[in-house]
Design a protein around this motif. Structure first.
Motif, PDB file in Angstrom:
ATOM      1  N   ILE A   1      -5.603 -53.607 -40.118  1.00 46.88           N
ATOM      2  CA  ILE A   1      -5.536 -53.150 -38.728  1.00 46.88           C
ATOM      3  C   ILE A   1      -6.750 -52.307 -38.351  1.00 46.88           C
ATOM      4  O   ILE A   1      -7.540 -52.664 -37.472  1.00 46.88           O
ATOM      5  CB  ILE A   1      -4.246 -52.342 -38.480  1.00 46.88           C
ATOM      6  N   TRP A   2      -6.904 -51.181 -39.028  1.00 48.37           N
ATOM      7  CA  TRP A   2      -7.964 -50.247 -38.646  1.00 48.37           C
ATOM      8  C   TRP A   2      -9.342 -50.742 -39.064  1.00 48.37           C
ATOM      9  O   TRP A   2     -10.343 -50.422 -38.413  1.00 48.37           O
ATOM     10  CB  TRP A   2      -7.682 -48.869 -39.240  1.00 48.37           C
TER      11      TRP A   2
ATOM     12  N   TYR B   1       0.811 -49.281 -39.882  1.00 49.87           N
ATOM     13  CA  TYR B   1      -0.332 -48.499 -39.417  1.00 49.87           C
ATOM     14  C   TYR B   1      -0.784 -47.400 -40.377  1.00 49.87           C
ATOM     15  O   TYR B   1      -1.884 -46.868 -40.219  1.00 49.87           O
ATOM     16  CB  TYR B   1      -0.012 -47.867 -38.059  1.00 49.87           C
ATOM     17  N   ARG B   2       0.046 -47.072 -41.388  1.00 54.47           N
ATOM     18  CA  ARG B   2      -0.322 -45.940 -42.237  1.00 54.47           C
ATOM     19  C   ARG B   2      -0.284 -46.236 -43.728  1.00 54.47           C
ATOM     20  O   ARG B   2      -0.869 -45.487 -44.518  1.00 54.47           O
ATOM     21  CB  ARG B   2       0.602 -44.750 -41.934  1.00 54.47           C
TER      22      ARG B   2
ATOM     23  N   THR C   1      -3.611 -50.852 -43.592  1.00 51.06           N
ATOM     24  CA  THR C   1      -4.587 -50.017 -42.885  1.00 51.06           C
ATOM     25  C   THR C   1      -5.957 -50.679 -42.835  1.00 51.06           C
ATOM     26  O   THR C   1      -6.687 -50.541 -41.848  1.00 51.06           O
ATOM     27  CB  THR C   1      -4.716 -48.639 -43.559  1.00 51.06           C
TER      28      THR C   1
ATOM     29  N   GLY D   1       6.663 -49.527 -38.343  1.00 46.93           N
ATOM     30  CA  GLY D   1       5.364 -49.098 -37.841  1.00 46.93           C
ATOM     31  C   GLY D   1       4.649 -48.192 -38.831  1.00 46.93           C
ATOM     32  O   GLY D   1       3.417 -48.214 -38.934  1.00 46.93           O
ATOM     33  N   GLU D   2       5.411 -47.405 -39.565  1.00 44.07           N
ATOM     34  CA  GLU D   2       4.825 -46.522 -40.579  1.00 44.07           C
ATOM     35  C   GLU D   2       4.075 -47.336 -41.625  1.00 44.07           C
ATOM     36  O   GLU D   2       2.963 -46.980 -42.034  1.00 44.07           O
ATOM     37  CB  GLU D   2       5.941 -45.709 -41.243  1.00 44.07           C
TER      38      GLU D   2
END
Length: 253
Positions: free
Chosen positions: A64-65, A214-215, A61, A210-211
């Motif tokens: 990416i974020w 991104y999370r 996270t 993807g979980e």
């Protein structure tokens, strides 16, 4: 209505209108300046070399974020700097722009402070570039020679050599800089393409979900989650710093 054609004399006239005279030879082309900005910024190299900052400080996270967050903030800064640069294209950059817009009584202290903050940032960035470069070189040596016993002083010597080479090129090889920046641009783009293809091919088909990408949040710092994520932002911020390099190089372009 036809658009006025640009000529190199336009910049000299603009500088003269601001009370400056052109002293540097303009030997950078558009591609050279793009290469300069890309070589200094070089986001993908900075991201890959600083993964160790983000992975324990938020994990995927943060990578990416955090990069997206830093990118949005840096776009705002870049737009502001571009506005100033279009009006005042001088090598002084930020400290000169502060002198233009600040209250007259505050100009000396604000310009002085801004200038030294900028210089300090460039010194730190230069040290960071040498550090990351020496780490990458030492890693390549260790990869190619499994029996290599890495010592701390090995990396220090590589760091010193890296810094000295950069110094001599910038101080005494200015005529070579356009070629160096073009080569750096091409080298970096080709390296990014080849490494991306190789990494994806070698990882196939064992990709993370993807979980997870991104999370998933990983905190191995010992700090609370919020502070850990802020520490992870350092990776994204490092990858998007020094975009003002073109601004301070304006008189040579």
């Amino acid at each position: 209505m036809a658009r006025p054609r640009y000529t190199p004399g336009d910049d000299a006239a603009h500088l003269a209108a601001m009370g400056h005279s052109q002293e540097l030879k303009r030997n950078f082309s558009t591609l050279s300046m793009l290469g300069l900005a890309f070589a200094i910024l070089n986001s993908w190299t900075a991201l890959s070399a600083s993964l160790s900052l983000a992975l324990p400080s938020g994990g995927p996270t943060s990578v990416i974020w955090g990069f997206i967050t830093a990118g949005i903030c840096d776009l705002c800064l870049a737009a502001s700097l571009a506005e100033f640069l279009s009006a005042y294209p001088t090598a002084g950059g930020q400290y000169h722009w502060v002198a233009v817009i600040a209250w007259e009584a505050w100009v000396p202290i604000l310009s002085w402070t801004t200038g030294w903050i900028n210089v300090s940032g460039w010194i730190a960035l230069t040290a960071t570039g040498g550090l990351l470069g020496s780490q990458l070189i030492k890693g390549i040596i260790a990869f190619m020679n499994p029996g290599y016993d890495a010592q701390r002083w090995h990396q220090f010597l590589i760091y010193v050599a890296h810094t000295l080479v950069a110094f001599f090129i910038n101080a005494f090889g200015t005529r070579l800089l356009p070629l160096v920046t073009k080569a750096a641009f091409i080298w970096s783009i080709c390296g990014f393409t080849l490494i991306s293809i190789t990494a994806l091919a070698c990882a196939s088909p064992e990709y993370q979900s993807g979980e997870f990408v991104y999370r998933a949040f990983i905190n191995e710092t010992g700090w609370p989650d919020g502070i850990a994520w802020l520490l992870g932002l350092l990776q994204g911020a490092l990858a998007l710093t020094a975009f003002d390099a073109v601004a301070v190089s304006q008189p040579a372009s």
